[in-house]
Design a protein around this motif. Sequence first.
Motif, PDB file in Angstrom:
ATOM      1  N   LEU A  68       0.875  -1.293  -0.081  1.00 18.95           N
ATOM      2  CA  LEU A  68      -0.072   0.128  -0.057  1.00 18.95           C
ATOM      3  C   LEU A  68       0.554   1.243   0.178  1.00 18.95           C
ATOM      4  O   LEU A  68       1.755   1.372   0.765  1.00 18.95           O
ATOM      5  N   ARG A  69       0.581   2.013  -1.094  1.00 22.36           N
ATOM      6  CA  ARG A  69       1.181   3.445  -1.027  1.00 22.36           C
ATOM      7  C   ARG A  69       0.031   4.678  -0.877  1.00 22.36           C
ATOM      8  O   ARG A  69      -0.868   4.366  -1.264  1.00 22.36           O
ATOM      9  N   ALA A  92      10.913  11.722  11.424  1.00 23.66           N
ATOM     10  CA  ALA A  92      12.103  10.995  11.388  1.00 23.66           C
ATOM     11  C   ALA A  92      12.024   9.578  12.018  1.00 23.66           C
ATOM     12  O   ALA A  92      12.720   8.454  11.885  1.00 23.66           O
ATOM     13  N   SER A  93      10.987   9.251  13.089  1.00 23.53           N
ATOM     14  CA  SER A  93      10.885   8.014  13.634  1.00 23.53           C
ATOM     15  C   SER A  93       9.871   7.324  12.959  1.00 23.53           C
ATOM     16  O   SER A  93       9.625   6.008  13.410  1.00 23.53           O
ATOM     17  N   ARG A  98       8.343   7.558   3.421  1.00 19.17           N
ATOM     18  CA  ARG A  98       9.420   7.364   2.664  1.00 19.17           C
ATOM     19  C   ARG A  98       9.984   8.802   2.170  1.00 19.17           C
ATOM     20  O   ARG A  98      11.340   8.592   1.772  1.00 19.17           O
ATOM     21  N   SER A  99       9.097   9.618   1.750  1.00 19.04           N
ATOM     22  CA  SER A  99       9.476  10.993   1.559  1.00 19.04           C
ATOM     23  C   SER A  99       8.621  12.135   2.269  1.00 19.04           C
ATOM     24  O   SER A  99       7.461  11.610   2.458  1.00 19.04           O
ATOM     25  N   TYR A 109       2.459  20.205   4.674  1.00 21.58           N
ATOM     26  CA  TYR A 109       3.579  18.732   4.313  1.00 21.58           C
ATOM     27  C   TYR A 109       2.769  17.890   3.396  1.00 21.58           C
ATOM     28  O   TYR A 109       1.449  17.667   3.483  1.00 21.58           O
ATOM     29  N   ILE A 110       3.449  17.337   2.540  1.00 19.64           N
ATOM     30  CA  ILE A 110       3.067  16.021   1.747  1.00 19.64           C
ATOM     31  C   ILE A 110       4.036  14.845   2.218  1.00 19.64           C
ATOM     32  O   ILE A 110       5.293  15.009   2.083  1.00 19.64           O
ATOM     33  N   LEU A 111       3.195  13.999   2.626  1.00 23.65           N
ATOM     34  CA  LEU A 111       4.262  12.859   3.037  1.00 23.65           C
ATOM     35  C   LEU A 111       3.834  11.458   1.919  1.00 23.65           C
ATOM     36  O   LEU A 111       2.798  11.209   1.423  1.00 23.65           O
TER      37      LEU A 111
END
Length: 155
Positions: A68-69, A92-93, A98-99, A109-111
């Motif tokens: 799953l992405r 960071a944890s 992944r980005s 933010y986009i994760l």
Amino acid sequence: MHKILEDRFDHAILKALQEDSTCTNAELAEIVHLSASQCSRRRARLESEGLIAGYTARLDAKALGFGLRAVIRVSLAAHGENQAVDFHALLASCREVRSAFSVSGDADYILLVLTEDLDSFSDFVHERLLPHPQIMQVRSEIVLKVLKEEPGVPL
């Protein structure tokens, strides 16, 4: 061509290494039409100048059980240095992230997230993101199909 690149040979070396970072200097020599020793010197210079940041293997996420992405848009409750540092520590944890990008627009933010399945994604969102005191809103999209994924730089 970028100023740090001496010539077309540097460009060709970077292109070849981006396609296959396991190339030996002898293999590079055949590809770019230079001697192996010249390729070695140029490669070392490109590394020392920071144009080659490192070498890595591209792993098949799905074959390794990460099916799953998702793309997650995060908005913070408040904006300041302390909030950003705290949120960056959370990122960071989180091995699932992944980005991460600080962006303009309606989100802060986009994760890009990778998890095993929908249950593990739900756990990540509900147990790690939503309880975090800096996060005001989380909006996510599940990736249904990857249409294009080009690692590296468009040389």
